[in-house]
Design a protein around this motif. Sequence first.
Motif, short mmCIF file in Angstrom:
data_model
loop_
_atom_site.label_atom_id
_atom_site.label_comp_id
_atom_site.label_asym_id
_atom_site.label_seq_id
_atom_site.Cartn_x
_atom_site.Cartn_y
_atom_site.Cartn_z
N TRP A 597 31.73 14.36 2.88
CA TRP A 597 32.50 15.59 3.01
C TRP A 597 33.15 15.64 4.39
O TRP A 597 32.51 15.29 5.38
N ILE A 616 18.66 9.42 -4.24
CA ILE A 616 19.29 10.57 -3.58
C ILE A 616 18.64 10.75 -2.22
O ILE A 616 17.43 10.79 -2.11
N PRO A 618 18.68 13.20 1.45
CA PRO A 618 19.14 14.51 1.90
C PRO A 618 20.52 14.42 2.56
O PRO A 618 20.82 13.44 3.24
N ILE A 619 21.35 15.43 2.34
CA ILE A 619 22.67 15.47 2.95
C ILE A 619 22.50 15.53 4.48
O ILE A 619 21.74 16.35 4.98
N VAL A 622 24.17 18.62 8.26
CA VAL A 622 24.49 19.92 7.65
C VAL A 622 25.14 20.84 8.67
O VAL A 622 24.62 21.02 9.77
N ASN A 623 26.26 21.40 8.30
CA ASN A 623 26.99 22.33 9.18
C ASN A 623 27.35 21.71 10.53
O ASN A 623 27.56 22.43 11.50
N ILE B 135 26.89 17.73 -7.00
CA ILE B 135 26.82 17.22 -5.62
C ILE B 135 27.46 18.20 -4.64
O ILE B 135 26.90 18.52 -3.60
N HIS B 136 28.65 18.66 -4.98
CA HIS B 136 29.35 19.54 -4.03
C HIS B 136 28.74 20.93 -4.01
O HIS B 136 28.72 21.60 -2.98
N ALA B 138 25.55 21.47 -4.36
CA ALA B 138 24.38 21.31 -3.49
C ALA B 138 24.79 21.30 -2.02
O ALA B 138 24.13 21.91 -1.18
N GLN B 139 25.89 20.63 -1.71
CA GLN B 139 26.31 20.56 -0.31
C GLN B 139 26.65 21.94 0.23
O GLN B 139 26.28 22.31 1.34
N ASN B 142 23.45 23.91 0.58
CA ASN B 142 22.71 23.34 1.71
C ASN B 142 23.23 23.87 3.04
O ASN B 142 22.47 24.20 3.94
N GLN B 143 24.55 23.97 3.16
CA GLN B 143 25.13 24.55 4.39
C GLN B 143 24.66 25.98 4.56
O GLN B 143 24.26 26.38 5.65
N ASN B 190 17.39 16.69 -8.29
CA ASN B 190 18.56 16.17 -7.57
C ASN B 190 19.08 17.20 -6.57
O ASN B 190 19.40 16.87 -5.43
N SER B 193 16.68 17.63 -3.65
CA SER B 193 16.64 16.42 -2.84
C SER B 193 17.84 16.38 -1.90
O SER B 193 17.72 16.06 -0.72
N LEU B 194 19.02 16.69 -2.44
CA LEU B 194 20.21 16.75 -1.59
C LEU B 194 20.03 17.79 -0.49
O LEU B 194 20.51 17.62 0.63
N GLY B 196 17.48 18.37 1.08
CA GLY B 196 16.41 17.97 1.99
C GLY B 196 15.13 18.77 1.80
O GLY B 196 14.45 19.10 2.77
#
Lengths: 631, 631
Positions: A597, A616, A618-619, A622-623, B135-136, B138-139, B142-143, B190, B193-194, B196
């Motif tokens: 991203w 998978i 962890p992203i 973040v931020n 995926i997006h 989750a992102q 997550n933020q 999933n 996990s993304l 974290g």
Amino acid sequence: MEVTKINTAQYEFSCGVELETVVNILNDIERAYQLDYHFLILPISHPRFNRDFTALSLGNSFSNKAPFTRSDVLLPSNYWKSVVVGKVSESVVDCDSSDYHIRVNSIKTLKQEISWAAHLSLPAILLPSPNYSSIHYAQAVNQSLSSLHNMRVWIRIPLLSPKSQLLNKEEYIKGEELDKVDNTWEWWNNFRSLCGNSLNLFPALELTSDLPDKEQLQQWCGEQIKCVIIPTSIFLTNSAGYPTLSRAHQAFLKKLFNLNIQYVVTGNEMEQLEDYKTYVKFLHGNQKPMTEDEYFEMPYLDFLQAPLQPLMDNLESQTYEVFEKDPIKYREYQNAVREALLDLDDKDYTEDNPIVIMVVGAGRGPLVKCSINASIEAKKKVKVFAVEKNPNAIVTLRNRVILEGWEDLVTIIDSDMREWDTEYRADIMVSELLGSFGDNELSPECLDGAQKYLKKDKGISIPCWYTSYIAPISSSKLYNEVSTFGELKHYETPYVVKPHNYHQLAESKPLFTFKHPNYDKVIDNSRTEILEFQTTVKSTVCHGFIGYFDCCLYKNVHISINPKNFSTGMFSWFPIYFPLKEPVYIPQNSTIKCSFWRTNNKTKVWYEWCLLSPQITPIQNVNGRSYYIGL
Amino acid sequence: MEVTKINTAQYEFSCGVELETVVNILNDIERAYQLDYHFLILPISHPRFNRDFTALSLGNSFSNKAPFTRSDVLLPSNYWKSVVVGKVSESVVDCDSSDYHIRVNSIKTLKQEISWAAHLSLPAILLPSPNYSSIHYAQAVNQSLSSLHNMRVWIRIPLLSPKSQLLNKEEYIKGEELDKVDNTWEWWNNFRSLCGNSLNLFPALELTSDLPDKEQLQQWCGEQIKCVIIPTSIFLTNSAGYPTLSRAHQAFLKKLFNLNIQYVVTGNEMEQLEDYKTYVKFLHGNQKPMTEDEYFEMPYLDFLQAPLQPLMDNLESQTYEVFEKDPIKYREYQNAVREALLDLDDKDYTEDNPIVIMVVGAGRGPLVKCSINASIEAKKKVKVFAVEKNPNAIVTLRNRVILEGWEDLVTIIDSDMREWDTEYRADIMVSELLGSFGDNELSPECLDGAQKYLKKDKGISIPCWYTSYIAPISSSKLYNEVSTFGELKHYETPYVVKPHNYHQLAESKPLFTFKHPNYDKVIDNSRTEILEFQTTVKSTVCHGFIGYFDCCLYKNVHISINPKNFSTGMFSWFPIYFPLKEPVYIPQNSTIKCSFWRTNNKTKVWYEWCLLSPQITPIQNVNGRSYYIGL
């Protein structure tokens, strides 16, 4: 006569010799020194001192009071520290034996020898080869690793397992018969995974008379091999009676010569050792000489740099100076401006109303020079505005205008390109705001701000588009460099780096594209992309992604650092490395899927990334908590 | 009328209602309150306020200035904080749309609504269901998660995917047709996990009219479900016209009642809501009443405790008091001592030379009492030595001797059992030094030290052997409890815990065994073991290992906390939990392979552990860096 340090830029030739037994340690060292060897690998203890820890208290032949090895006072301490690599007794250590007595004795012997080597401040210790499931061996070494400070641990790994070597050549060349349990890279990978990717643990690769197939050799490309062991038994004898290596072995060694590795000759008779050493040195000296570019890049190989932040920080004079020397970049810019000038219709311009070129982010003026050269080539009159926010660069620029006699041609604008207030409108806007990943120095945001000075609809931006590319890589070397920092933040930062000791697992694919000028109703520079890579390599470990850019300056004029269409000779950009927090095991022929991203808020832009397959993760970032580019 | 907090010991009944639209928020809340609902789930924004972020500046129907939702002043802030769970517009959010416009709008809408909910200090927000590859989505979540403080994020997950529900019942009961992409637990796994394994993210499980098979339901046993959503559409109507649930649904809900979960009724008409609520409350109230043991254990469920260190620290009076109440343990000790006494040959003893029992680690005397009771049962004369190192326990012990009239029977020895200097030799040595993992309170080391007081060759140790057992488990709950601490150290510590919200992935297997007395020539209490578990469960996540012990006191007299032969009613020991640093995904029908070490030096004993399959993880607690038991 010293074990060379890592990360020195020079690939000095360093070759040691492994001795099975020591008769008189000082004599042996002096003999090796006469033969021009740089260091020795010596057994830490004499095989006679067979220790039985499980019978310690029983008054056995092995007494608690007898020393288990020779005294440290036999050598001056600087000898121990510089020319001796200790070697743990191969015959003694079987830490994963099903026999309790052997297992316990092995572990205690191993720890005693490592501890003694550390006590002597040896630069390294060489351990016997593990196999696919050396679980207890790894646990014992891992305990020792956690208490070592300077001494490195080399672990012997044969290129082919003894079992594979028993197969006939055609069988193993096919490579299909080599099952995972017999793949020696898997041995190493299991061992170091159990040891939590310890920064002090390195493979010492032992050549075997047969070599594995290309795919299996590739598994080692991302590994930080510290030492290659060459047994005298694999040498052939040439017509003059001297030792020589097969072509396949030569080819493999030549690859390694580029990786700043130390060599070790191992064999029985001191008499012939000089010839082996002479031959390896000859091979090493016989390499193709470095090109000027390679010489220039050498200090930067695998060296992680934080990406520049030219928007937040002003560049230093020296930085301008280095980048202005790029022979390719400015040639292509000049080509691009000339082509754009030629495409403009002469009837729209007059002597008093010439073509307007704005160089936004002019720095010390290289693009001003390109623009003027291009106008001469195209035989078109131009007026150039040079917009620059760094007051220090402005000083150089003003002087250059006088020096070059550009007073009538060039107007210097001392301002941030996003804030300049002017009635002038440009026919061509030229900028060089690209980072290694294309958009990572905020070229999109800067040019979006500057495009208000561009003639609506017909103004040309050079560059007109750019695309970032990424590819998954395996590189213990780069990952270890990140681990050295030891903080989460550093695992979530992309680094500019010239990757060297690495293995790209698939061809790069396009990620994010930006076009200029951008007349979208609402400009949105955030991007998201999910990419899939099909690896065709053997099992490996993914340590992150390598990023490139490809940029169209104008029509057919490109600059690119993507290997597929690299602008040969251009040195202004190294690739960019996005680490993964934890290495991920990639089975043979896997699909690697990842997501990236590019995201932003009012004050900053950042990337987030993760792996989606085979696992998978962890992203990360973040931020932009660990890394961002300030607006 | 409050959303209940986690970790309260009482399973209060808490049921909310989800409303599709809000007419008058205060009226709606008061109506729900009258119907005895505890909280409401309300949409954050009105569907009329369709936001188009990509056209913000274009003077569209959606104006920047119009508020996107009702004002916060409509409700007093303590209402927002306690009875309202916000709900993100299902219809609006498709963050992974391939349509750029929809995607960008969805993400901005989502973030705007989460941000508004946090602004109102809502206790939680309910998000729409993701799917296998959100995926997006989750992102974006997550933020948001990384900036939330108190608000929890509930993510709606249907028990069966819409696609699975289309299959006929027999097909899905077989469970084979449900592919990974359609398994809703995989969606959740999933997603988190993304993110974290964020501590603020929880699944809100929505019941479906068809239920998945048992294996699929089991996937949820280790998850920290915050809320179960019951759609009114799955209710049946009984003969009296009232709503009721099928037996399968009832059975599933009854399982969940034990997990301190909140319930939400979702449906369209306010009129019928009272009946649904009444029925769910009836089911909840209709549970089997708790046994005394269950009531005793309730505050300890999933509560992590550091293991006791009775060797390094002296126990407190209260600790003695609690453990002395165990009704089973002392009964079995008494049985064991009696059986041992009966086995002794009367001709070896006289009135003046009676059987010698040594209680080592006598504490406040429960085992002294057992020994004397046993001697009465066996009709054998004994002399008892009570050895205790804690001077405070000695005080109690001396008083007890007087109180019970044991003056002629019992000799108190105020000493560490490893240091007492005596000529006496015991026929029977009785000790209770076991921890949850058997050897983890250093029973082996203590008894090895004390066995010198035992009559050589014929002396009896009670216990005579003990074995630790382990099994892999899935428990987000326990893992999250460890994560809350936030430091490496805590991931490398085993915890005493009564696991509740967990799923044991295979039957436990024996790990380490210790026998007493130990007449080995060299006593070695280090141990290593590699164990393999074959799971028969669907895909899951391994969060570590649960440990038990089984102990033979004497011949057929056992005490055990291993579920296979648990000593019912015994409460002195909870199991022990060894966390993994990172959760590891376990595909369906996998082999889980792990390695455990018990290792020691002169001052301490510790465990190291790691996973070997399906993935190698770094060995944890190297050299006891995070956790050890002091000698």
